[in-house]
Design an enzyme around this catalytic site. Structure first.
Site, mmCIF file in Angstrom:
data_model
loop_
_atom_site.group_PDB
_atom_site.id
_atom_site.type_symbol
_atom_site.label_atom_id
_atom_site.label_comp_id
_atom_site.label_asym_id
_atom_site.label_seq_id
_atom_site.Cartn_x
_atom_site.Cartn_y
_atom_site.Cartn_z
ATOM 1 N N CYS A 65 71.835 -94.438 -28.473
ATOM 2 C CA CYS A 65 72.200 -95.130 -29.715
ATOM 3 C C CYS A 65 71.492 -96.470 -29.882
ATOM 4 O O CYS A 65 71.452 -97.021 -30.985
ATOM 5 C CB CYS A 65 73.710 -95.313 -29.783
ATOM 6 S SG CYS A 65 74.593 -93.748 -29.816
ATOM 7 N N HIS A 109 74.441 -100.601 -35.522
ATOM 8 C CA HIS A 109 74.571 -99.187 -35.166
ATOM 9 C C HIS A 109 75.944 -98.725 -35.644
ATOM 10 O O HIS A 109 76.939 -99.430 -35.480
ATOM 11 C CB HIS A 109 74.441 -99.023 -33.646
ATOM 12 C CG HIS A 109 74.865 -97.663 -33.186
ATOM 13 N ND1 HIS A 109 74.340 -96.508 -33.726
ATOM 14 C CD2 HIS A 109 75.777 -97.274 -32.254
ATOM 15 C CE1 HIS A 109 74.910 -95.467 -33.140
ATOM 16 N NE2 HIS A 109 75.784 -95.897 -32.257
ATOM 17 N N ASN A 115 78.184 -91.076 -36.634
ATOM 18 C CA ASN A 115 77.274 -91.724 -35.679
ATOM 19 C C ASN A 115 76.031 -90.848 -35.505
ATOM 20 O O ASN A 115 76.118 -89.748 -34.967
ATOM 21 C CB ASN A 115 78.014 -91.903 -34.343
ATOM 22 C CG ASN A 115 77.173 -92.592 -33.279
ATOM 23 O OD1 ASN A 115 75.957 -92.715 -33.425
ATOM 24 N ND2 ASN A 115 77.808 -93.012 -32.216
HETATM 25 O O1 UT7 Z 1 77.430 -94.778 -30.187
HETATM 26 C C1 UT7 Z 1 77.748 -94.811 -28.848
HETATM 27 C C2 UT7 Z 1 78.916 -95.618 -28.631
HETATM 28 N N1 UT7 Z 1 80.142 -94.881 -28.925
HETATM 29 C C3 UT7 Z 1 81.137 -95.529 -29.403
HETATM 30 O O2 UT7 Z 1 80.991 -96.692 -29.679
HETATM 31 C C4 UT7 Z 1 82.485 -94.860 -29.525
HETATM 32 C C5 UT7 Z 1 83.529 -95.812 -29.047
HETATM 33 N N2 UT7 Z 1 84.882 -95.298 -29.073
HETATM 34 C C6 UT7 Z 1 85.543 -94.992 -30.202
HETATM 35 O O3 UT7 Z 1 85.002 -95.045 -31.277
HETATM 36 C C7 UT7 Z 1 87.003 -94.649 -30.084
HETATM 37 O O4 UT7 Z 1 87.450 -94.930 -28.782
HETATM 38 C C8 UT7 Z 1 87.298 -93.162 -30.410
HETATM 39 C C9 UT7 Z 1 87.157 -92.923 -31.895
HETATM 40 C C10 UT7 Z 1 86.376 -92.263 -29.645
HETATM 41 C C11 UT7 Z 1 88.732 -92.841 -30.029
HETATM 42 O O5 UT7 Z 1 89.637 -93.733 -30.666
HETATM 43 P P1 UT7 Z 1 90.802 -94.410 -29.807
HETATM 44 O O6 UT7 Z 1 91.624 -95.187 -30.738
HETATM 45 O O7 UT7 Z 1 90.158 -95.127 -28.663
HETATM 46 O O8 UT7 Z 1 91.641 -93.149 -29.342
HETATM 47 P P2 UT7 Z 1 91.924 -92.640 -27.854
HETATM 48 O O9 UT7 Z 1 90.714 -92.067 -27.236
HETATM 49 O O10 UT7 Z 1 92.676 -93.697 -27.125
HETATM 50 O O11 UT7 Z 1 92.929 -91.444 -28.177
HETATM 51 C C12 UT7 Z 1 94.193 -91.666 -28.800
HETATM 52 C C13 UT7 Z 1 94.863 -90.325 -29.026
HETATM 53 C C14 UT7 Z 1 94.859 -89.456 -27.771
HETATM 54 O O12 UT7 Z 1 96.094 -88.742 -27.743
HETATM 55 P P3 UT7 Z 1 97.279 -89.219 -26.751
HETATM 56 O O13 UT7 Z 1 96.672 -89.157 -25.385
HETATM 57 O O14 UT7 Z 1 97.615 -90.609 -27.191
HETATM 58 O O15 UT7 Z 1 98.335 -88.218 -27.019
HETATM 59 C C15 UT7 Z 1 93.748 -88.467 -28.036
HETATM 60 O O16 UT7 Z 1 93.931 -87.238 -27.376
HETATM 61 O O17 UT7 Z 1 94.146 -89.585 -30.022
HETATM 62 C C16 UT7 Z 1 93.850 -88.276 -29.541
HETATM 63 N N3 UT7 Z 1 92.591 -87.836 -30.134
HETATM 64 C C17 UT7 Z 1 92.564 -87.192 -31.300
HETATM 65 N N4 UT7 Z 1 93.519 -86.790 -32.149
HETATM 66 C C18 UT7 Z 1 93.132 -86.166 -33.283
HETATM 67 C C19 UT7 Z 1 91.337 -88.011 -29.675
HETATM 68 N N5 UT7 Z 1 90.463 -87.469 -30.532
HETATM 69 C C20 UT7 Z 1 91.193 -86.950 -31.554
HETATM 70 C C21 UT7 Z 1 90.856 -86.281 -32.742
HETATM 71 N N6 UT7 Z 1 91.868 -85.905 -33.575
HETATM 72 N N7 UT7 Z 1 89.586 -86.019 -33.101
#
Ligand code: UT7
Length: 324
Positions: free
Chosen positions: A114, A251, A281
């Site tokens: 990225c 980005h 992304n």
């Molecule tokens: O370009 C390279 C760099 N990449 C990035 O910068 C990405 C950085 N990270 C992010 O953008 C965020 O961390 C994410 C969008 C990937 C995730 O958001 P988050 O607020 O950090 O969510 P999380 O991973 O803490 O997950 C929260 C909950 C989890 O459920 P539980 O364990 O709380 O029950 C996940 O299983 O959301 C669940 N979850 C989803 N639910 C519905 C994860 N993905 C999904 C989904 N739909 N697609």
């Protein structure tokens, strides 16, 4: 007198197929509400079967070249930033060069995921500053859809395909921030963070392409810190403040990262180009796609100061200050 790498034209290409969150929620356990709330993404473009990274790159590159008023005979160097090349080799840049009809001059790919656009811009800028080339076509292009695990809702909803390009020429500047062109670039990496964001396959390890694996929450935390820090570094290196910057072109990984970084930097949201809602992304393509969006809709004007920043797998991160 200083040599400056001036962006003469920008171009972009997005595959025709648009996939909405709603459509994704039919095949994976997710929802439009979750994706929009957690990421700001509404849709992404996905390359058609048989449509390759080089196809996207050629379309974006040709547009940038034409808008710069250049023909392929004018181009001294072809560089493509991509983590999703058509083949292991030759470089996708060589395919672009062949399609645009300019054999003989150097072409190669840059792999910084990225951060690829910021890394590549730095490389091209240094080629120009050394006097080795007088013009270059530099493209960020990705078909990330090819390396997604479409059963992993934590990653497959986040990415899209696309390409953005810049055509640059070497010009003489005064050595001040009033010059047009790339004013400075700042690159970093930390390979010890490998396990937070990587692809679980490759030529020399599994002999497969592999899929994106990410500890999203941890990457998010690092991203906000590293991005704010590399932006400050660019400001300090040029002895300017954030108020001098006309546009932040980040980005595009997550709208919440864009907002948190903007808040940390005290830059108004009105000065941040946001395309993550439309493109998701697109890795190395996201900055030039956002740049092209801002130029095409008239927000980014010649002479304005643009700060680009990115963070990705490796980890890699960095920034670039450019006067358009
Ligand atoms: O370009 C390279 C760099 N990449 C990035 O910068 C990405 C950085 N990270 C992010 O953008 C965020 O961390 C994410 C969008 C990937 C995730 O958001 P988050 O607020 O950090 O969510 P999380 O991973 O803490 O997950 C929260 C909950 C989890 O459920 P539980 O364990 O709380 O029950 C996940 O299983 O959301 C669940 N979850 C989803 N639910 C519905 C994860 N993905 C999904 C989904 N739909 N697609």
């Amino acid at each position: 007198m200083t040599i400056r790498s001036v962006i003469r034209g920008v171009g972009s290409y997005l595959p025709a197929n648009v996939v909405t969150n709603e459509e994704l929620s039919k095949t994976v356990d997710t929802s439009d509400l979750w994706i929009q709330e957690r990421t700001g993404i509404k849709q992404r473009h996905i390359a058609a079967d048989g449509e390759m990274t080089s196809d996207l790159a050629i379309a974006a590159g040709r547009q940038a070249m034409e808008r710069a008023g250049l023909t392929s005979d004018d181009i001294d160097l072809f560089v493509v930033a991509t983590a999703t090349p058509d083949q292991t080799f030759p470089a996708t840049a060589a395919k672009v060069q062949a399609a645009l009809g300019r054999p003989g001059v150097p072409s190669f790919d840059i792999q910084a995921v990225c951060s690829g656009f910021v890394y590549g811009l730095s490389v091209v800028d240094n080629f120009m500053k050394c006097g080795q080339v007088k013009s270059a076509l530099f493209i960020g292009a990705e078909t990330f859809s090819r390396i997604l695990d479409w059963e992993d809702r934590g990653t497959c909803v986040l990415f899209g395909d696309g390409a953005g390009a810049v055509a640059l020429t070497a010009e003489t500047g005064q050595g001040s921030t009033a010059d047009r062109g790339v004013l400075s670039t700042h690159l970093h990496s930390d390979g010890t963070q490998h396990d937070l964001l990587y692809v679980d396959g490759g030529v020399s390890s599994t002999q497969t392409t592999g899929h994106v694996r990410m500890e999203g929450r941890e990457v998010f935390r690092h991203a906000v810190v590293n991005l704010a820090s590399t932006v400050r570094e660019a400001l300090e290196a040029n002895d300017i403040t954030i108020d001098d910057v006309d546009w932040l072109v980040p980005h595009q990984a997550n709208k919440r990262i864009l907002e948190s970084t903007a808040k940390k930097l005290r830059i108004s949201g009105d000065k941040v180009i946001v395309t993550v809602d439309q493109h998701a992304n697109t890795s190395a393509a996201s900055i030039p796609l956002a740049l092209a969006t801002g130029v095409d809709d008239g927000r980014i004007q010649t002479g304005q100061l643009v700060l680009m920043e990115a963070m990705g797998g490796g980890f890699t991160w960095g920034s670039a200050l450019v006067r358009m």
